[in-house]
Design a protein around this motif. Structure first.
Motif, short mmCIF file in Angstrom:
data_model
loop_
_atom_site.label_atom_id
_atom_site.label_comp_id
_atom_site.label_asym_id
_atom_site.label_seq_id
_atom_site.Cartn_x
_atom_site.Cartn_y
_atom_site.Cartn_z
N LEU A 1 87.13 52.83 158.02
CA LEU A 1 88.11 53.90 157.78
C LEU A 1 87.91 55.05 158.76
N ALA A 2 86.67 55.31 159.12
CA ALA A 2 86.40 56.33 160.13
C ALA A 2 86.98 55.90 161.48
N ALA A 3 86.77 54.65 161.82
CA ALA A 3 87.29 54.15 163.09
C ALA A 3 88.82 54.19 163.11
N ALA A 4 89.43 53.93 161.95
CA ALA A 4 90.89 53.87 161.88
C ALA A 4 91.52 55.26 161.88
N GLY A 5 90.72 56.30 161.61
CA GLY A 5 91.25 57.65 161.69
C GLY A 5 91.73 58.25 160.38
N VAL A 6 91.16 57.81 159.25
CA VAL A 6 91.45 58.49 157.98
C VAL A 6 90.90 59.92 158.10
N GLY A 7 91.72 60.89 157.76
CA GLY A 7 91.38 62.28 158.07
C GLY A 7 90.17 62.82 157.35
N ARG A 8 90.06 62.51 156.08
CA ARG A 8 88.95 63.08 155.32
C ARG A 8 88.30 61.99 154.47
N LEU A 9 87.01 61.84 154.61
CA LEU A 9 86.25 60.90 153.79
C LEU A 9 85.32 61.68 152.88
N ILE A 10 85.42 61.37 151.61
CA ILE A 10 84.51 61.98 150.62
C ILE A 10 83.52 60.88 150.25
N LEU A 11 82.29 61.08 150.60
CA LEU A 11 81.27 60.05 150.39
C LEU A 11 80.36 60.50 149.26
N ALA A 12 80.16 59.65 148.28
CA ALA A 12 79.28 59.99 147.16
C ALA A 12 78.17 58.95 147.07
N HIS A 13 76.96 59.42 147.23
CA HIS A 13 75.81 58.49 147.13
C HIS A 13 74.53 59.32 147.00
N ALA A 14 73.77 59.05 145.99
CA ALA A 14 72.51 59.76 145.78
C ALA A 14 71.35 59.00 146.45
N GLY A 15 70.22 59.64 146.50
CA GLY A 15 68.99 58.96 146.88
C GLY A 15 68.68 58.99 148.37
N VAL A 16 67.51 58.45 148.68
CA VAL A 16 67.03 58.43 150.06
C VAL A 16 66.99 56.99 150.57
N VAL A 17 66.99 56.87 151.88
CA VAL A 17 66.99 55.55 152.50
C VAL A 17 65.66 54.83 152.20
#
Lengths: 250, 98
Positions: A61-77
């Motif tokens: 979606l980033a590559a396709a050009g969606v204007g705003r991405l809201i990403l939800a994810h807790a924790g550490v790698v």
């Protein structure tokens, strides 16, 4: 919004010369064109968890050009994330996943607006986060999260791209009541037999993540026929892809 | 009492837990989703854990998230949904890996 009732174009989403150049190859897609690209640019998509599946969705979606991405994810790698969570990197182990995701996506497409939320979706925050989006991609590993997301999205009339995987199988559908069944019609409550940890290859999450991203692009731009009232089931062990007919709501 | 048999095909976690791809179950009396699932659990003990219900309760409530398909069409997810003896069904649990 609905797939064939896309919102009017916002003049602020007019493509710049640089954007027209950047997205030139997809602007040539039949029935998409500059109006489709503008619709992506003016859209907000919530991705619930950017783990194995959500990473692939977010990247496409980033590559396709969606204007705003809201990403939800807790924790550490964690080291065990790295077989499938492609927005996470070895040098980021022990640091917040959400920051790794934001960093990688902006390296790919600096035009994006990214809202990075270091939380997983739950009953308490679902209405607030879902309400910020035009479309939700559900890539959560727990049914509790999926139920909370779908309940909130149904209240707000927002479509949910439901993507999931297990071992070498995956499933994909679009939930958008009243045009489709509710997610609760398929899963009325958390199945007791589901466990948090499941076997999977990164190639499986990548496969279904790309398909989920395509469904999202279709919903936002009005392109093609989204998987409403159908459930795509993929078996990558046998390479059998079946489309299951779901009943339309009564 | 009418005798019946139904062939069940398993997918996803159900197939993995039970370690078989398909099984034919038999029963007598009404042939419905709930009686077929009860016959499965009586035939294959591992199905009880995989489905998360017991043969005694399945007539009241189907396992949440279990899709029952006939020729890739979802059957109404109710215990009393009629199944035709001799037919082949797919049991497909919804999955949530993300």
């Amino acid at each position: 919004m609905t797939d064939k009732q896309t919102p009017p174009l916002n003049p602020a989403a007019t493509l710049t010369t640089e954007e027209t150049e950047a997205y030139a190859w997809q602007l040539d897609v039949t029935d998409f064109g500059s109006s489709g690209q503008q619709r992506l640019k003016q859209s907000s998509v919530l991705i619930s968890r950017v783990g194995g599946l959500g990473s692939a969705v977010a990247y496409e979606l980033a590559a396709a050009g969606v204007g705003r991405l809201i990403l939800a994810h807790a924790g550490v790698v964690q080291p065990s994330d790295l077989n499938r969570q492609l927005l996470m990197t070895y040098d980021w182990i022990g640091k917040p996943r959400i920051e790794s995701a934001r960093k990688r996506l902006l390296e790919l497409n600096p035009r994006l607006e990214i809202i990075a939320v270091p939380e997983n979706l739950c009953e308490e925050n679902a209405a607030r986060l879902v309400g910020m989006a035009d479309c939700v991609v559900d890539a959560a590993p727990l049914f509790q999260e999926r139920l909370a997301i779908n309940d909130a999205a149904e209240q707000k009339g927002i479509p949910v791209v439901e993507a999931a995987m297990y071992e070498l199988e995956a499933s994909l559908t679009v939930i958008h009541p009243p045009q489709t069944l509710r997610f609760r019609d398929l899963v009325p409550e958390v199945p007791r037999s589901w466990t948090r940890r499941f076997p999977v290859f990164g190639a499986v999450s990548g496969t279904v993540g790309c398909l989920a991203a395509m469904e999202t692009i279709k919903l936002l731009s009005g392109l093609g026929q989204p998987l409403k009232n159908r459930l795509l089931r993929l078996n990558l062990r046998s390479m059998q892809f079946d489309t299951i007919l779901l009943p339309r709501p009564e | 009492m009418t005798q019946w048999q139904v062939t069940l095909e398993f997918s996803g976690p159900l197939q993995r837990t039970m370690q078989i791809g398909e099984l034919t179950v038999q029963g007598s009396g009404p042939c419905t989703i709930s009686t077929v699932l009860a016959a499965l659990m009586h035939t294959q003990q591992s199905a009880v854990g995989a489905l998360g219900v017991s043969p005694e309760t399945v007539s009241d409530k189907l396992p949440p998230g279990l899709l029952v398909l006939r020729n890739r069409v979802l059957l109404p997810l109710r215990p009393e949904t009629t199944v035709t003896p001799g037919e082949r069904l797919t049991l497909m649990p919804m999955i949530s890996g993300g």
